[in-house]
Write a protein that holds these residues in place. Structure first.
Motif, short mmCIF file in Angstrom:
data_model
loop_
_atom_site.label_atom_id
_atom_site.label_comp_id
_atom_site.label_asym_id
_atom_site.label_seq_id
_atom_site.Cartn_x
_atom_site.Cartn_y
_atom_site.Cartn_z
N SER A 112 -2.21 -2.76 5.31
CA SER A 112 -1.04 -3.09 4.38
C SER A 112 0.31 -3.41 5.07
O SER A 112 0.44 -3.51 6.23
N GLY A 113 1.35 -3.10 4.26
CA GLY A 113 2.61 -3.47 4.74
C GLY A 113 2.95 -2.13 5.59
O GLY A 113 2.63 -1.11 5.39
N ALA A 114 3.72 -2.59 6.82
CA ALA A 114 4.17 -1.67 7.74
C ALA A 114 5.60 -1.20 7.96
O ALA A 114 6.43 -2.19 7.41
N GLY A 115 6.16 -0.31 8.21
CA GLY A 115 7.58 0.22 8.23
C GLY A 115 8.17 0.00 7.09
O GLY A 115 8.02 0.46 5.87
N ASP A 116 9.40 -0.79 7.13
CA ASP A 116 10.41 -1.22 6.14
C ASP A 116 9.87 -2.03 5.09
O ASP A 116 10.29 -2.10 4.00
N HIS A 117 8.62 -2.53 5.38
CA HIS A 117 7.87 -3.74 4.65
C HIS A 117 6.40 -2.97 3.98
O HIS A 117 5.70 -3.62 3.64
N ALA A 118 6.43 -1.50 3.68
CA ALA A 118 5.41 -0.99 3.30
C ALA A 118 5.17 -1.39 1.98
O ALA A 118 5.78 -1.72 0.99
N THR A 119 3.85 -1.61 1.53
CA THR A 119 3.44 -1.99 0.42
C THR A 119 3.62 -1.16 -0.59
O THR A 119 3.50 0.05 -0.74
N HIS A 120 4.42 -1.62 -1.96
CA HIS A 120 4.76 -0.84 -3.03
C HIS A 120 3.45 -0.14 -3.76
O HIS A 120 2.64 -0.87 -3.87
N THR A 121 3.85 1.08 -4.24
CA THR A 121 2.66 1.64 -5.04
C THR A 121 3.07 1.34 -6.61
O THR A 121 4.04 1.08 -6.79
N GLY A 122 1.92 1.54 -7.24
CA GLY A 122 2.09 1.36 -8.69
C GLY A 122 0.92 0.61 -9.11
O GLY A 122 -0.17 0.48 -8.49
N ASN A 123 0.83 0.36 -10.65
CA ASN A 123 -0.16 -0.34 -11.38
C ASN A 123 0.21 -1.91 -11.70
O ASN A 123 1.22 -1.88 -12.15
N PHE A 124 -0.49 -2.73 -11.31
CA PHE A 124 -0.24 -4.22 -11.19
C PHE A 124 -1.37 -4.90 -11.95
O PHE A 124 -2.58 -4.31 -12.09
N ARG A 125 -1.18 -6.21 -12.10
CA ARG A 125 -2.38 -6.98 -12.37
C ARG A 125 -2.40 -8.32 -11.45
O ARG A 125 -1.22 -8.90 -11.37
N ILE A 126 -3.49 -8.94 -11.28
CA ILE A 126 -3.50 -10.16 -10.49
C ILE A 126 -2.94 -11.30 -11.40
O ILE A 126 -3.06 -11.34 -12.33
N GLY A 127 -2.04 -11.78 -10.62
CA GLY A 127 -1.02 -13.12 -11.32
C GLY A 127 -1.52 -14.34 -10.77
O GLY A 127 -2.58 -14.82 -10.83
N TRP A 128 -0.40 -14.86 -10.11
CA TRP A 128 -0.70 -16.34 -9.46
C TRP A 128 -1.78 -16.08 -8.23
O TRP A 128 -1.59 -15.40 -7.62
N LYS A 129 -2.40 -17.14 -8.34
CA LYS A 129 -3.44 -17.46 -7.17
C LYS A 129 -3.38 -18.53 -6.63
O LYS A 129 -3.05 -19.89 -7.10
N THR A 130 -3.40 -18.83 -5.28
CA THR A 130 -3.56 -20.31 -4.62
C THR A 130 -4.35 -20.27 -3.50
O THR A 130 -4.63 -19.21 -2.74
N ALA A 131 -5.21 -21.17 -3.12
CA ALA A 131 -6.29 -21.22 -2.14
C ALA A 131 -5.61 -21.25 -0.66
O ALA A 131 -5.99 -20.80 0.30
N MET A 132 -4.42 -21.82 -0.52
CA MET A 132 -3.62 -21.82 0.68
C MET A 132 -2.16 -21.92 0.53
O MET A 132 -1.76 -22.83 -0.40
N GLN A 133 -1.45 -21.41 1.37
CA GLN A 133 0.07 -21.19 1.28
C GLN A 133 0.47 -21.13 2.74
O GLN A 133 0.11 -20.03 3.32
N ASP A 134 1.72 -21.67 2.92
CA ASP A 134 2.50 -21.19 4.00
C ASP A 134 3.13 -19.95 3.69
O ASP A 134 3.94 -19.93 2.50
N MET A 135 3.55 -19.03 4.32
CA MET A 135 4.24 -17.82 3.96
C MET A 135 5.42 -17.54 4.71
O MET A 135 5.34 -17.79 6.25
N GLY A 136 6.44 -17.22 4.17
CA GLY A 136 7.81 -17.14 5.08
C GLY A 136 8.23 -18.91 5.31
O GLY A 136 8.20 -19.29 4.11
N CYS A 137 8.61 -19.20 6.27
CA CYS A 137 8.77 -20.37 6.57
C CYS A 137 10.10 -20.94 5.69
O CYS A 137 10.18 -22.24 5.63
N VAL A 138 10.75 -20.10 5.01
CA VAL A 138 12.02 -20.75 4.44
C VAL A 138 13.07 -19.97 4.86
O VAL A 138 13.20 -18.73 5.40
#
Length: 466
Positions: free
Chosen positions: A376-402
């Motif tokens: 999961s997320g580390a340090g200051d980027h820890a993954t948020h807790t809570g109740n959610f739902r799956i939303g958008w899905k994509t088979a492949m994506q560049d992450m960050g890079c902007v």
């Protein structure tokens, strides 16, 4: 008397003749009887006659009974003549030939009711005006017969089915030309009002509208094309068996009445041919539904849509009933069917992310389906807790890079977001699962991420906790 009688002295005396009884003088009575009878007759007559001086339009009806007055009014109107000065020369036409009428009986009855002879105060009333009614078609026909050179016949609008466009179309009407009937009618009215037996009028040639107008034909075409747009055999709101437009048009016959109405009739035998093959197109077995639901039972994905079974009922009267519907402009025939309900299989799915154990568990129908070790997320980027739902899905994506991100990871596979920019995805750049490593996402092996991507549909619940 001539007989004698003996007197006391023996002499016989002759009596003078007896004076006849004087008869009563009745000459005054005999003279009075005719005078009295006349007075009675006059009084009686005054009870049924219209007052002197009364008139309707230019017709004098004083001293007449209501019946005689009505005859006088009708006769005067029928005999009034109009000489028409037209481009083809002069023609003379009578009120009768023009089809002119008034309600003479009602006018005469009213004249007597308002002005009876027995009521001297009602004598010599003001004349009563009346509007002459003229049958325009009859008047035009009379003028056309008298002056055929002034008339050009109009052309009715028509309707036909066009195979190219597969729709009914209109051929517009064309105006004709003839003597101005309104001018002739006005001249007749003036003559009748003034009591003139004849008059003359100059009448131009004016357009003569076709009995069947373009607007009337277009309205009928809209109705017919509406039938073609929807025609078919229905089960509920579903057009289960459509009828193609050309076939539907071959069933229909459109008959104009020459006055702007178009009657629709349908060929029952042709419809019966379609009815005979309905069972094979309507009957079907039930198909059970298979759906994915959340913990509240709401459907988030239908794997198999449920479908009711159905069997066509008695069709012996369908062709006759459908033909009657089509004649009324309704092309949607509701079929008699018996329906069989379907069953539904529900599969409950949810995802649990435990940040303390660094695991992600897929739950199905209350049982563990899969458990993965994740990062999961580390340090200051820890993954948020809570109740959610799956939303958008994509088979492949560049992450960050902007701009704004301090990392850039190309071609990240099998991404399923659940909280903004936090999601599950495959990871090829490390193998240190079980330890927080990410910028907030849930890192998984690529095969595990692919399995979750395929298993978790949009709307699947995700619980993130320690």
């Amino acid at each position: 008397m001539t007989d004698g009688a003996p007197g006391t002295d023996g002499a016989t005396y002759a009596w003078a003749p007896t004076e006849p009884t004087r008869r009563k003088n009745r000459s005054g009575l005999w003279i009075g009887i005719p005078a009295g009878a006349t007075a009675v007759a006059l009084i009686a007559a005054s009870l049924v006659l219209i007052a002197p001086g009364a008139s309707v339009a230019g017709v004098q009806i004083g001293g007449l009974t209501a019946g005689a007055a009505a005859q006088a009014i009708d006769s005067r109107l029928a005999q009034t003549t109009v000489t028409v000065d037209s481009p083809a020369g002069e023609v003379t036409v009578t009120g009768a030939e023009l089809g002119a009428t008034v309600d003479a009986a009602a006018l005469a009855d009213k004249a007597f009711a308002d002005n009876p002879m027995w009521k001297p105060a009602s004598w010599f009333p003001e004349g009563t005006g009346v509007e002459v009614q003229v049958d325009a078609a009859e008047a035009a026909a009379a003028l056309r017969e008298l002056a055929p050179g002034t008339y050009r016949a109009p052309v009715d609008a028509t309707i036909a089915y066009d195979a190219g466009s597969q729709a009914y179309v209109t051929t517009p009407s064309e105006d004709g030309e003839g003597i101005d009937v309104a001018a002739v009618t006005a001249a007749l009215q003036t003559a009748f009002d003034s009591g003139t037996a004849s008059t003359t009028v100059q009448a131009a040639l004016v357009p003569v509208e076709a009995p069947v107008t373009t607007d009337e034909a277009s309205a009928a075409v809209a109705n017919l094309n509406g039938i073609l747009d929807s025609i078919g055999f229905y089960v509920g709101d579903e057009r289960t068996v459509a009828v193609d437009r050309a076939t539907a048009a071959s069933w229909l016959t459109v008959t104009p009445d020459g006055k702007g109405e178009f009657a629709i009739s349908a060929d029952q035998s042709a419809i019966q041919q379609a009815v005979s093959g309905l069972a094979g197109q309507v009957d079907r077995g039930a198909v059970n539904a298979d759906v994915i639901v959340d913990t509240g039972g709401e459907v988030i994905k239908a794997i198999t849509e449920g479908q009711t079974g159905r069997a066509l009922g008695d069709t012996s009267g369908v062709a006759v009933a459908f033909a009657a519907q089509l004649a009324e402009g309704n092309g949607r025939y509701a079929l008699p069917v018996t329906e069989t309900p379907f069953d539904t299989t529900k599969t409950e799915r949810r995802i649990d992310v435990n940040l303390s154990t660094q695991t992600t568990t897929l739950w199905q129908n209350g049982e563990v389906y899969r458990t993965y070790t994740i990062s999961s997320g580390a340090g200051d980027h820890a993954t948020h807790t809570g109740n959610f739902r799956i939303g958008w899905k994509t088979a492949m994506q560049d992450m960050g890079c902007v701009p704004g991100y301090d990392y850039c990871t190309k071609d990240v596979p099998w991404v399923a977001y659940f909280n903004g920019d936090e999601g599950f995805h495959g990871t090829y750049w490390h193998n240190n699962f079980g330890t927080p490593m990410s910028h907030g996402c849930i890192n998984m092996t690529i095969p595990q991420a692919k399995e979750l991507y395929d298993w978790a549909y949009r709307g699947t619940e995700v619980s993130v906790h320690y």
